[in-house]
Write a protein that holds these residues in place. Structure first.
Motif, PDB file in Angstrom:
ATOM      1  N   HIS B  67      -4.134  -6.348   6.018  1.00  0.00           N
ATOM      2  CA  HIS B  67      -4.510  -6.935   4.722  1.00  0.00           C
ATOM      3  C   HIS B  67      -5.788  -7.770   4.760  1.00  0.00           C
ATOM      4  O   HIS B  67      -6.661  -7.619   3.921  1.00  0.00           O
ATOM      5  CB  HIS B  67      -3.364  -7.790   4.165  1.00  0.00           C
ATOM      6  N   ILE B 116      -3.462   0.556   8.149  1.00  0.00           N
ATOM      7  CA  ILE B 116      -2.588   0.059   7.082  1.00  0.00           C
ATOM      8  C   ILE B 116      -1.160   0.418   7.472  1.00  0.00           C
ATOM      9  O   ILE B 116      -0.873   1.558   7.859  1.00  0.00           O
ATOM     10  CB  ILE B 116      -2.935   0.687   5.716  1.00  0.00           C
ATOM     11  N   HIS B 118       1.483   1.220   6.106  1.00  0.00           N
ATOM     12  CA  HIS B 118       2.154   2.391   5.533  1.00  0.00           C
ATOM     13  C   HIS B 118       1.468   3.706   5.908  1.00  0.00           C
ATOM     14  O   HIS B 118       1.963   4.776   5.598  1.00  0.00           O
ATOM     15  CB  HIS B 118       2.249   2.258   4.012  1.00  0.00           C
ATOM     16  N   ASP B 137       6.170  -6.058   1.934  1.00  0.00           N
ATOM     17  CA  ASP B 137       5.096  -5.385   1.217  1.00  0.00           C
ATOM     18  C   ASP B 137       5.716  -4.369   0.262  1.00  0.00           C
ATOM     19  O   ASP B 137       6.525  -3.547   0.676  1.00  0.00           O
ATOM     20  CB  ASP B 137       4.187  -4.647   2.206  1.00  0.00           C
ATOM     21  N   HIS B 139       4.657  -1.744  -1.180  1.00  0.00           N
ATOM     22  CA  HIS B 139       4.382  -0.315  -1.034  1.00  0.00           C
ATOM     23  C   HIS B 139       5.094   0.340   0.148  1.00  0.00           C
ATOM     24  O   HIS B 139       4.766   1.462   0.547  1.00  0.00           O
ATOM     25  CB  HIS B 139       2.870  -0.062  -1.002  1.00  0.00           C
ATOM     26  N   SER B 349      -6.956   2.661   0.676  1.00  0.00           N
ATOM     27  CA  SER B 349      -5.630   2.084   0.409  1.00  0.00           C
ATOM     28  C   SER B 349      -4.493   2.980   0.878  1.00  0.00           C
ATOM     29  O   SER B 349      -4.690   4.177   1.112  1.00  0.00           O
ATOM     30  CB  SER B 349      -5.416   1.774  -1.078  1.00  0.00           C
ATOM     31  N   CYS B 350      -3.302   2.380   0.959  1.00  0.00           N
ATOM     32  CA  CYS B 350      -2.137   3.131   1.440  1.00  0.00           C
ATOM     33  C   CYS B 350      -1.747   4.258   0.492  1.00  0.00           C
ATOM     34  O   CYS B 350      -0.928   5.098   0.841  1.00  0.00           O
ATOM     35  CB  CYS B 350      -0.957   2.192   1.679  1.00  0.00           C
ATOM     36  N   CYS B 410      -6.823  -2.583   4.463  1.00  0.00           N
ATOM     37  CA  CYS B 410      -6.504  -2.562   3.028  1.00  0.00           C
ATOM     38  C   CYS B 410      -7.770  -2.730   2.193  1.00  0.00           C
ATOM     39  O   CYS B 410      -7.882  -2.217   1.090  1.00  0.00           O
ATOM     40  CB  CYS B 410      -5.532  -3.682   2.688  1.00  0.00           C
ATOM     41  N   CYS B 413      -8.628  -2.771  -1.818  1.00  0.00           N
ATOM     42  CA  CYS B 413      -7.408  -2.591  -2.599  1.00  0.00           C
ATOM     43  C   CYS B 413      -6.934  -3.928  -3.146  1.00  0.00           C
ATOM     44  O   CYS B 413      -6.494  -4.012  -4.283  1.00  0.00           O
ATOM     45  CB  CYS B 413      -6.312  -1.947  -1.762  1.00  0.00           C
ATOM     46  N   LEU B 414      -7.009  -4.968  -2.320  1.00  0.00           N
ATOM     47  CA  LEU B 414      -6.627  -6.289  -2.816  1.00  0.00           C
ATOM     48  C   LEU B 414      -7.687  -7.346  -2.526  1.00  0.00           C
ATOM     49  O   LEU B 414      -7.495  -8.518  -2.852  1.00  0.00           O
ATOM     50  CB  LEU B 414      -5.231  -6.725  -2.321  1.00  0.00           C
ATOM     51  N   ASN B 432      -3.744   1.449  -5.897  1.00  0.00           N
ATOM     52  CA  ASN B 432      -2.540   1.576  -6.713  1.00  0.00           C
ATOM     53  C   ASN B 432      -2.389   0.543  -7.819  1.00  0.00           C
ATOM     54  O   ASN B 432      -1.470   0.605  -8.602  1.00  0.00           O
ATOM     55  CB  ASN B 432      -1.326   1.514  -5.783  1.00  0.00           C
ATOM     56  N   ARG B 438      -7.434  -7.791  -9.508  1.00  0.00           N
ATOM     57  CA  ARG B 438      -6.799  -7.318  -8.277  1.00  0.00           C
ATOM     58  C   ARG B 438      -7.840  -7.077  -7.164  1.00  0.00           C
ATOM     59  O   ARG B 438      -7.632  -7.384  -6.006  1.00  0.00           O
ATOM     60  CB  ARG B 438      -6.035  -6.020  -8.570  1.00  0.00           C
TER      61      ARG B 438
END
Ligand code: SF4
Lengths: 190, 471
Positions: B67, B116, B118, B137, B139, B349-350, B410, B413-414, B432, B438
């Protein structure tokens, strides 16, 4: 954990639907080392502009919201990320309960573990609360009822074990630890 | 009357009950694999230290850093200070220390297994059919693509699992999403899940585990199934699942943590039974026909505010929240998004950073240039994906096109690691969440598939990938 039985507090409304955990606490604050003081960052991007100035139009920044401990929010509150920082921030800011028509699962679970009550009320009652902001209401956890000043009262649902733990100030980890024998037995079958 | 069959979810659930649920207490469920990363664990480790507790099963933990990790090359912790801000850098150091103190193997900067969480679970073969898997998490639902029961938990629960390898859980309900038909060219798994979320709503899955079924399923690769399961949480679902099949076994064969030798044969036999019985009953069912599905994009501030790429933004019908969302996005009801100028394209991203996603993007970017006005950031999901992509020369395709090619994580993504979309900027992202801010304070996000994102990068406007895919 503090025991929660019954309390009376004033409501403040945030009627937006689908308020996600990125709004409740933006990702850049997830590196804060402690839960204390994290309430400063609650709804940070709504409370402050990008230079850090207070946004006076935002409801929580208005004088009427001072001391309000119950947040009445739109449907599907707490959707998105699993960050427990969301209930930590709400609790640290001073909220004791959130009332909505539904909550995202992980947020609800996280809240119950931090003494923050996620209370689902029927649509019409929720609408009435949105139409009557800033009123004192009583939340009676033992009897799972919300009581209004005008005598109205409504039952709400809360998962039985979470309720038991909240009323008695117990933490759920000790319950799990007490099942050591069962866990060992299960592991024996693997 | 014939007895009611069991769903895939129910079968896995029952196999993991340590203590059954009663009216007063939830079930105690055993967790086979716990995924951890640097952001949602520090307070859990603190709690263990304070309570003098040990980790029950360090071997059942998969630990990585994703992250807050920088996506620029980094060779030592010393370099961390150069590339990362204080908060994220400290979090990474704490993760390394915590894993060391508690005897957990961590895939850190020096590990070619890092990525990541995931993305690496499946590629290492740690994600397996029939397993219960959790992670701090949301996801975590991604892993359901393999027929695992996988879901996100909070930090308090992370501590529960670290200390007891168990979780307190009420049994969720089941939702069958029946997918029928075949995907058209230019349409991908991302478009399926965006369509599903649009149909059932961002709270349509609350309290439910989704099982994706129907004749479309067998044509979906495991990577596509992961994309679908990944975003099940965006419909509020506790988890998403596909029953394991030959494609699942094929994917898992010979992965580092997959069963080997005779264990492999035994596992296949066991895994083959993991499907919903014909007479199983779901609490809810939804049918989605993908035959006429088009590339999908979001126009608002949650993943349910979605439309076909050629569509016009729907009317708010008096909803204040809807109006606020359009306001934030600076878009209007009745207008299209197609051809709208964008500032950033993020492919990662995942949800969409595995090899097939990068291949999708490369097919479109090959021999083309991204717009000068658009920053295009491509971030592989893991170091292993990065290596595979480079073996295929995809990095060269991206670099020649003018896109940035990074280390895994990540990332945007965030926006925790410094990779952010600027204030007021509009991004087309394969991630996502299009929530307000975000991807960075004041950022605006349009969610789309890697194909749509790549096509949009070329013109610097929102584009239909079908225009670019066939030459
Ligand atoms: S890529 Fe995005 S959604 Fe996935 S784990 Fe990282 S931050 Fe979460």
């Amino acid at each position: 954990m503090e025991k929660i039985k019954k309390f009376t507090a004033k409501t403040v409304n945030l009627p937006n639907e689908d308020i996600d955990t990125d709004q409740i606490i933006p990702a850049r604050f997830l590196t804060l080392p402690s839960k204390e003081g994290i309430g400063e960052c609650l709804f940070a991007d709504w409370r402050f502009d990008s230079s850090g100035n207070t946004n006076n139009d935002f409801i929580l920044n208005k004088d009427v919201s001072m001391g309000c401990e119950i947040l009445v929010a739109g449907n599907n509150f707490g959707c998105g990320s699993s960050r427990e920082h969301a209930p930590w921030a709400l609790v640290d800011y001073g909220f004791k309960a959130i009332i909505s028509t539904s909550f995202a699962d992980i947020f609800k679970n996280n809240s119950l573990k931090n003494g923050l009550l996620p209370i689902v009320l029927p649509k019409d009652v929720h609408e009435w609360l949105l139409d009557n902001p800033g009123i004192d209401i009583t939340i009676d956890l033992e009897n799972t009822r919300v009581e209004f000043n005008n005598g109205d009262n409504h039952e709400f649902e809360i998962e039985a074990f979470s309720k038991y733990c909240l009323i008695n100030g117990l933490d759920q980890l000790s319950f799990l630890l007490n099942h050591e024998d069962d866990i060992m037995k299960y592991e024996g079958t693997l | 009357m014939a007895s009611k069959g069991k769903t895939l979810f129910e079968k896995i659930w029952e196999q993991h009950v340590v203590v059954p649920e009663t009216e007063e207490t939830p079930a105690i469920i055993y967790i086979d694999l716990h995924l951890i990363h640097e952001v949602t664990t520090p307070q859990a480790f603190t709690l263990l230290r304070e309570s003098n507790l040990k980790i029950r099963a360090p071997k059942k933990i998969l630990a990585t850093m994703d992250h807050s990790t920088p996506t620029v090359p980094i060779s030592s912790l010393k370099d961390l200070d150069v590339v990362a801000e204080k908060g994220p850098a400290q979090q990474i150091r704490d993760m390394i220390q915590n894993c060391k103190d508690f005897g957990i193997e961590l895939y850190d900067f020096n590990s070619d297994r890092r990525g990541i969480v995931h993305v690496i679970g499946p590629e290492l073969g740690a994600t397996q059919p029939g397993r219960t898997m959790v992670c701090g998490d949301s996801h975590t639902s991604t892993h359901g693509a393999f027929g695992a029961l996988a879901f996100g938990i909070g930090t308090t629960e992370v501590a529960h699992v670290l200390a007891t390898q168990c979780l307190l859980q009420r049994k969720p309900k089941t939702l069958a999403v029946n997918l029928t038909g075949n995907l058209n060219d230019g349409v991908s798994a991302k478009d399926i899940i965006l369509k599903v979320i649009g149909e059932i709503g961002v709270d349509g899955g609350t309290g439910h585990v989704i099982e994706y079924r129907g004749d479309t399923v067998s044509s979906l690769s495991l990577e596509q199934r992961m994309t679908v399961c990944n975003m099940s949480i965006e419909a509020g679902a506790k988890a998403g699942m596909f029953a394991p099949d030959d494609a699942t076994f094929e994917y898992l064969k010979d992965r580092p943590f997959s069963p080997q030798g005779t264990d492999w044969e035994k596992s296949i036999k066991k895994w083959s039974e993991l499907k919903s019985d014909d007479n199983a009953v779901f609490d809810k069912e939804v049918n989605i026909d993908v035959n006429s599905l088009e590339p999908m994009i979001t126009f608002g501030t949650n993943p349910g505010m979605v439309m076909p790429i050629n569509g016009v933004i729907p009317d708010h019908q008096g909803s204040v929240s809807f109006k606020q969302a359009l306001n934030y996005m600076q878009v209007e009801s009745g207008k299209p998004l197609l051809d709208r100028p964008i500032d950033v394209v993020f492919i990662g991203s995942c949800t969409n950073s595995r090899l097939s996603d990068l291949k999708d993007a490369a097919t479109i970017l090959e021999g083309r240039k991204v717009s000068e006005n658009t920053r295009t950031l491509i971030v592989p999901g893991s170091q292993s994906v990065k290596k595979e992509a480079e073996l295929l020369g995809l990095d060269k395709v991206f670099r020649r096109a003018g896109a940035e090619w990074r280390e895994s994580g990540c990332s945007m993504c965030l926006g925790m690691n410094g990779d952010t979309v600027g204030k007021g900027q509009l991004a087309v992202s394969t991630s996502n969440r299009n929530f307000e801010g975000r991807q960075g304070v004041g950022s605006r996000t349009i969610l789309a598939s890697p194909k749509t994102a790549a096509a949009s990068a070329i013109t610097g406007t929102v584009q239909d990938p079908r225009k670019y895919e066939v030459r």
